[in-house]
Design an enzyme around this catalytic site. Structure first.
Site, short mmCIF file in Angstrom:
data_model
loop_
_atom_site.label_atom_id
_atom_site.label_comp_id
_atom_site.label_asym_id
_atom_site.label_seq_id
_atom_site.Cartn_x
_atom_site.Cartn_y
_atom_site.Cartn_z
CB SER A 1 -4.61 -19.83 20.72
OG SER A 1 -3.79 -20.72 20.02
CG ASP B 1 -0.09 -15.71 15.75
OD1 ASP B 1 0.69 -16.55 16.23
OD2 ASP B 1 -1.33 -15.79 15.87
CG HIS C 1 -0.23 -17.07 19.44
ND1 HIS C 1 -1.17 -17.18 18.44
CD2 HIS C 1 -0.60 -17.94 20.42
CE1 HIS C 1 -2.07 -18.09 18.79
NE2 HIS C 1 -1.76 -18.56 20.00
#
Length: 441
Positions: free
Chosen positions: A248, A340, A375
């Site tokens: 991330s 995501d 994600h």
């Protein structure tokens, strides 16, 4: 380990036997479950339950039918229903969910890597979907899932203002080094680094978002360079075989460092569900201040879950608004999920590919994209979280973040991606994949 609990079956006059092997293993190691001494074609439910460090119970269960010998072999036979279906040897882990009546927005994460994740696995008569704590199990076993293999060292790092935890494989070394960066949730997250050390990599889990102790205004490129050098200069680390791994927001930092730093020269980088659309040459405080300007792009679904991915969409064409990935000189592995909902990782990867083709370094890029994954692509068999509680770093607002993904394909993505990440690191940090030292339990 607790001895298996076996209860006499009135129907057969025998004691059903439950075997879980290994009873003690790494979290990315598969186990095998076999139930014996059942009636032929008997319907049973296999159930797992785990008490988290936050004192929440998590469970999973699958419905099975024994064969003509009264045996259920999970690696060969399919679950007919429950929290997972099909032939899924690890379904009792990756399909775990909070038990009914639990608090909302939970996420299961291991904080103390010095202790195992303890999971109790039981077999019940019939196909059950609830009320397990009110039933008597036919048999029960306990299994320990570890992030740290025996001999792995855990070392606190508090040096030159850098905060983190270093994990070292057993033996003299030197070992390749990995600087491990988690995302915008902040804090010190150790379990991935512990597992990397269990596979032969000296890994530094770096803390860089800790509002009570690290002011974001003081965290800029020099902080990450100091951390990289601390890892690089450790006597058990091979200074010329270094990598960065980011998830991330940690991916954005990884890309910035690989493109612009004169100190950080990694042999390779791994970026999981991140983006190159981020201000460069800024402190973290300045980055988050810039992100605040786009909060109007955040969306909320019908369940009041925040969809964060639109914050950087559309991907800007202005090269000053993103990392110049054409400058990167080392191999990069991008691991992306096509559902995501937190970061526009797939769109970012497409733009990165285009930029690197123009710059002539596209041969350094490898992209993995997983359908219906979300994600949070974590180590294998970690439960899937489609949404969970979260605190936005830029506004400090408490929200429920939508991560995306569907449970079964997300579980596949985590297992496949982890195998490919380890292979990628071995290829570029060791002379050959066969020379990697893997610690075993």
């Amino acid at each position: 380990m607790l001895a298996p609990v076996r209860t006499l079956s009135i129907e057969t006059g025998t004691c059903p036997m439950l075997s879980v092997q290994p009873t003690r293993g790494l979290v990315d190691e598969k186990f095998q479950i076999v139930v014996m001494s059942l009636l032929p074609n008997q319907e049973v439910t296999l159930h797992s339950i785990h008490l988290s460090e936050d004192k929440d119970f998590w469970e999973a269960f699958g419905h099975y039918k024994s064969d003509e010998h009264g045996t259920v072999t999970v690696v060969k036979e399919e679950s007919l229903g429950g929290t997972y279906e099909g032939i899924e040897p690890m379904g009792l882990l990756w399909s775990m969910r909070p038990v009914p009546g639990s608090r909302g927005g939970l996420r299961l994460r291991k904080r103390d890597v010095l202790t195992p994740m303890v999971v109790h696995i039981s077999v019940y008569d019939g196909h059950l979907t609830q009320g397990f704590n009110q039933k008597t199990a036919l048999a029960t076993c306990e299994t320990e899932r570890w992030y740290m293999a025996p001999g792995v060292q855990r070392v606190d790092v508090r040096e030159k203002g850098v905060r983190g935890t270093l994990f070292l494989p057993p033996g003299l070394g030197p070992y390749p080094g990995v600087l491990d960066l988690w995302g915008g949730g902040g804090g010190l997250v150790e379990y991935r680094s512990a597992l990397l050390a269990s596979h032969g990599f000296a890994s530094l889990a770096l803390e860089y978002l800790a509002p009570d102790e690290l002011r974001t205004a003081d965290v800029d490129s020099t902080y990450f360079e100091e951390a990289y050098q601390i890892l690089q200069n450790h006597p058990k680390v091979h200074k010329d075989r270094m990598a960065m791994l980011g998830l991330s927001f940690g991916s954005a930092i990884t890309l910035i460092m690989a493109a612009y730093s004169k100190v950080i020269k990694p042999k390779c980088c791994v970026c999981i569900n991140g983006s190159h659309v981020v201000p460069v040459n800024k402190s973290l405080f300045e980055v988050f201040e810039e992100m605040k300007k786009h909060v109007n792009k955040l969306q909320v679904n019908e369940d009041n879950q925040v969809i964060h991915r639109h914050l950087i969409l559309p991907i800007p064409s202005d090269p000053t608004l993103k990392v110049d990935v054409g400058r990167i000189k080392c191999p990069i592995l991008l691991v992306n999920a096509d559902d995501d909902q937190s970061w526009a990782s797939v769109e970012s990867a497409e733009d990165m590919e285009m930029m690197m083709k123009i710059a002539g370094n596209h041969h350094l890029l490898e992209v993995l994209t997983y359908p219906c994954a979300g994600h949070l692509i974590e180590p294998p068999y970690t439960p899937h979280f489609r949404a969970s509680n979260f605190i936005l770093q830029d506004t400090k607002e408490k929200i429920v973040m939508l991560w995306g993904g569907q449970t079964k394909p997300h579980a596949y993505a985590q297992e496949d991606a982890w195998e490919k990440i380890l292979s990628f690191l071995q290829k570029h940090l060791y002379f050959s994949s066969n020379s990697a030292v893997k610690a075993k339990l």
